[in-house]
Design a protein around this motif. Structure first.
Motif, PDB file in Angstrom:
ATOM      1  N   GLY A 196       0.792  -1.228   0.000  1.00  0.00           N
ATOM      2  CA  GLY A 196       0.000   0.000   0.000  1.00  0.00           C
ATOM      3  C   GLY A 196       0.821   1.274   0.000  1.00  0.00           C
TER       4      GLY A 196
ATOM      5  N   LEU B  96      -3.495  -5.739  -4.837  1.00  0.00           N
ATOM      6  CA  LEU B  96      -4.004  -4.362  -4.830  1.00  0.00           C
ATOM      7  C   LEU B  96      -5.060  -4.166  -3.749  1.00  0.00           C
ATOM      8  CD1 LEU B  96      -4.306  -3.846  -8.698  1.00  0.00           C
ATOM      9  CD2 LEU B  96      -2.887  -2.456  -7.168  1.00  0.00           C
ATOM     10  N   ALA B  97      -5.964  -5.141  -3.625  1.00  0.00           N
ATOM     11  CA  ALA B  97      -7.022  -5.035  -2.613  1.00  0.00           C
ATOM     12  C   ALA B  97      -6.437  -5.061  -1.201  1.00  0.00           C
ATOM     13  CB  ALA B  97      -8.028  -6.171  -2.793  1.00  0.00           C
TER      14      ALA B  97
ATOM     15  N   TRP C  83      -4.780  -1.745  -0.402  1.00  0.00           N
ATOM     16  CA  TRP C  83      -5.773  -0.701  -0.125  1.00  0.00           C
ATOM     17  C   TRP C  83      -6.262  -0.802   1.314  1.00  0.00           C
ATOM     18  CZ3 TRP C  83      -7.830   3.567  -2.393  1.00  0.00           C
ATOM     19  CH2 TRP C  83      -9.051   4.029  -1.925  1.00  0.00           C
TER      20      TRP C  83
ATOM     21  N   SER D 145      -3.685   0.092   4.058  1.00  0.00           N
ATOM     22  CA  SER D 145      -3.416   1.528   4.089  1.00  0.00           C
ATOM     23  C   SER D 145      -4.467   2.277   4.895  1.00  0.00           C
ATOM     24  CB  SER D 145      -3.368   2.088   2.659  1.00  0.00           C
ATOM     25  OG  SER D 145      -2.318   1.508   1.926  1.00  0.00           O
TER      26      SER D 145
ATOM     27  N   ASN E 108      -7.917   1.967   4.472  1.00  0.00           N
ATOM     28  CA  ASN E 108      -9.139   2.240   3.724  1.00  0.00           C
ATOM     29  C   ASN E 108     -10.182   1.152   3.955  1.00  0.00           C
ATOM     30  OD1 ASN E 108      -8.201   4.668   2.172  1.00  0.00           O
ATOM     31  ND2 ASN E 108      -6.693   3.177   1.424  1.00  0.00           N
TER      32      ASN E 108
ATOM     33  N   ASP F 175     -12.721  -1.987   3.474  1.00  0.00           N
ATOM     34  CA  ASP F 175     -12.565  -3.273   2.794  1.00  0.00           C
ATOM     35  C   ASP F 175     -13.627  -3.486   1.714  1.00  0.00           C
ATOM     36  OD1 ASP F 175     -14.779  -3.646   4.337  1.00  0.00           O
ATOM     37  OD2 ASP F 175     -13.973  -5.307   5.526  1.00  0.00           O
TER      38      ASP F 175
ATOM     39  N   ILE G 233     -13.306  -2.478  -1.047  1.00  0.00           N
ATOM     40  CA  ILE G 233     -12.521  -2.629  -2.276  1.00  0.00           C
ATOM     41  C   ILE G 233     -12.632  -4.044  -2.834  1.00  0.00           C
ATOM     42  CG2 ILE G 233     -10.371  -3.349  -1.151  1.00  0.00           C
ATOM     43  CD1 ILE G 233     -10.633  -0.895  -4.098  1.00  0.00           C
TER      44      ILE G 233
ATOM     45  N   ALA H  27      -2.053   1.960 -10.972  1.00  0.00           N
ATOM     46  CA  ALA H  27      -1.577   1.604  -9.629  1.00  0.00           C
ATOM     47  C   ALA H  27      -0.396   2.469  -9.222  1.00  0.00           C
ATOM     48  CB  ALA H  27      -1.186   0.129  -9.578  1.00  0.00           C
TER      49      ALA H  27
ATOM     50  N   ASP I  77      -4.406   4.870  -7.314  1.00  0.00           N
ATOM     51  CA  ASP I  77      -4.578   3.899  -6.237  1.00  0.00           C
ATOM     52  C   ASP I  77      -5.375   2.705  -6.752  1.00  0.00           C
ATOM     53  OD1 ASP I  77      -7.376   4.577  -6.142  1.00  0.00           O
ATOM     54  OD2 ASP I  77      -6.859   6.324  -4.913  1.00  0.00           O
ATOM     55  N   ALA I  78      -5.542   1.712  -5.879  1.00  0.00           N
ATOM     56  CA  ALA I  78      -6.195   0.467  -6.268  1.00  0.00           C
ATOM     57  C   ALA I  78      -7.636   0.689  -6.715  1.00  0.00           C
ATOM     58  CB  ALA I  78      -6.150  -0.525  -5.115  1.00  0.00           C
ATOM     59  N   ARG I  79      -8.325   1.627  -6.088  1.00  0.00           N
ATOM     60  CA  ARG I  79      -9.722   1.873  -6.456  1.00  0.00           C
ATOM     61  C   ARG I  79      -9.817   2.333  -7.910  1.00  0.00           C
ATOM     62  NH1 ARG I  79     -12.529   6.554  -3.207  1.00  0.00           N
ATOM     63  NH2 ARG I  79     -10.799   7.581  -4.260  1.00  0.00           N
TER      64      ARG I  79
END
Length: 505
Positions: free
Chosen positions: A305, A360-361, A364, A367, A369, A371, A373, A472, A476-478
């Motif tokens: 992350g 990636l999930a 995220w 970091s 954020n 879940d 995601i 990425a 970011d992953a989103r």
């Protein structure tokens, strides 16, 4: 395995290569010795047919075709050819493929160009007996962009001939029965052919009139020539020795139908990595393992992350894709193919994508954020899985679909006018309804922008890995998952629509 047939001297002057030596090549081999050594790897029991008597030669070829259970490769024995060209012809997916040379278009002055505007269009042109010659062969074939349209003889006229059939002819096993039938029909009318009619050209003449679609290809950056004198042999040996066959082989290792990102940002240099790897004994499976390792490492970087590691993950996933391309290029360059390698390549392409999605999930979430995601990650995985399922099922179904039949013409018809009229009617019929829409869309591909737009809209693996790496590393992953889901949905809708239309025509 391929059944190889060597054709002896064609009717007319003696063109036997016996005693003609290629002094410019190592070992000073004769033309016949070199060709046989090239072909024994394809077929250790070469069939040789003497072609001085046309009828006898055609009947002998019919006997070979009737017993053949493999693909057939027919080539005149006085051929000087690159190994790579033999390989490319015999590995072609067309049911029938002939090597051709088109008449060069002469440079014309402005006045001549103006005068040519008055030339009768080909649809209105009268069939003719081709009297021109190219590389020692009579110009009696009409070829289009992808296949032989019509072939003539010294007694059968053809509409505006523009090419010669150089010699090598490859036929799939499913066309062997038709070859046998055609050769027997031609043998029965052998007395109607002229002394300068080439045996290979006669065979294609019969196949085309019997409705076989014979595809064409040129020599491109490889060498082929029929030789009849020592002077021609010396010229051929010198010219062939001056050509870079290895470079042609390397270029052929790269897929010709890759996407935009792969073509311009990977294949420009990956082929040289492939050659380096092949010359050091690396197998395609070993290169695949390198790609998998890089993909897992990228997922681990994404799972942290942290921005620096996300950037490194983007770099690693890019090189994971580079080596994913290299493994196939090594296989094609080194001729190392296997069921295990094909399975590994297809399976672990998906594995790399999905483990990167997981990384990636995780990154995220760690970091700090939400879940939630994982909903986007699962959506991306599900969408990609459905797309691959549709690709696989459509490919299987499409292979079962029989090819569209071509018009036929009696072998004793004096000219090809009825055949061309039937082809014109077929073209009109295929330009209506859904076929017309698909054909129009296909023609639009001649425009470069449309061509690459069509390549990119289907979201091939190169574009997917590029989207993951860039979004990425920079965002970011989103954003990565949103990009994958939106672009993937558009791609799925586009491909599904096209396949539905093709299924209905």
């Amino acid at each position: 395995m391929t059944r190889v047939v060597l054709l002896g001297a064609s009717p007319g002057p003696d063109t036997s290569p016996t005693g003609l030596r290629l002094a410019a090549l190592p070992g000073n081999p004769t033309v016949a010795e070199r060709l046989r050594s090239q072909l024994t790897s394809l077929d250790p029991r070469l069939a040789t047919i003497e072609s001085g008597d046309v009828a006898a030669a055609l009947r002998a070829l019919a006997d070979v075709a009737e017993t053949a259970t493999e693909n057939l490769f027919i080539i005149p024995e006085n051929s000087v050819i690159h190994d790579e060209l033999i390989y490319q012809i015999t590995k072609a997916k067309r049911g029938a493929l002939a090597l051709v040379a088109k008449e060069p278009r002469p440079e014309v002055t402005e006045e001549e160009a103006q005068a040519q505007e008055d030339i009768v269009p080909i649809d209105e042109a009268e069939p003719e007996i081709g009297l021109g010659r190219l590389e020692g062969l009579p110009v009696r074939s009409r070829v289009g962009k992808s296949r032989v349209i019509s072939v003539g003889t010294a007694r059968h006229a053809v509409t505006r001939p523009n090419a010669v059939l150089l010699g090598p002819l490859h036929l799939s096993a499913r066309n062997a029965p038709m070859l046998a039938q055609t050769c027997r029909e031609l043998a029965a009318m052998a007395d109607t052919f002229g002394e300068d009619d080439d045996l290979l050209q006669l065979i294609v003449f019969g196949l085309v009139r019997n409705g076989v679609s014979v595809g064409i290809r040129g020599r491109r950056d490889l060498f082929y020539r029929r030789v009849t004198t020592q002077e021609e042999v010396n010229e051929a040996g010198t010219e062939m020795a001056g050509m870079d066959e290895d470079r042609a082989k390397l270029n052929n290792a790269v897929k010709g139908a890759d996407g935009f990102f792969t073509t311009y940002f990977v294949s420009t240099y990956s082929r040289f990595i492939a050659r380096w790897a092949a010359r050091r004994g690396l197998t395609p499976n070993q290169v695949t393992l390198i790609s998998i390792t890089l993909g897992v490492a990228a997922a681990a970087c994404f799972a942290t992350g942290d921005r620096p590691w996300m950037v490194l993950g983007g770099v690693l996933i890019y090189f994971a894709f580079v080596f994913d391309c290299v493994d196939g290029q090594v296989a094609r360059y080194a001729r190392k193919f296997g069921v295990l390698g094909a399975w590994l390549d297809a399976t672990f392409d998906r594995f790399k994508e999905y483990v990167v999605f997981a990384g990636l999930a995780v990154g995220w979430v760690v970091s700090g954020n939400s879940d939630d995601i994982w909903i986007l990650a699962l959506a991306a995985i599900g969408l990609q899985s459905v797309r691959h399922l549709l690709d696989f099922s459509f490919g299987i179904s499409n292979r079962r679909k029989p090819p569209s039949p071509l018009p036929t013409l009696a072998l004793d018809a004096p000219d090809d006018r009825p055949l061309r009229q039937a082809l014109t009617r077929r073209k009109v019929e295929r330009s209506q309804g859904l076929r017309g829409v698909l054909k129009m869309w296909t023609k639009a591909g001649k425009f470069r922008a449309v061509h690459w737009a069509r390549k990119m809209i289907v979201f091939p693996i190169g574009e997917r890995f590029a989207a993951i790496a860039i979004t990425a590393a920079l965002f970011d992953a989103r954003i990565t998952f949103i990009t994958l889901v939106i672009w993937g949905s558009v791609a799925a809708a586009y491909t599904l629509t096209g396949r539905l239309m093709r299924s209905l025509v």
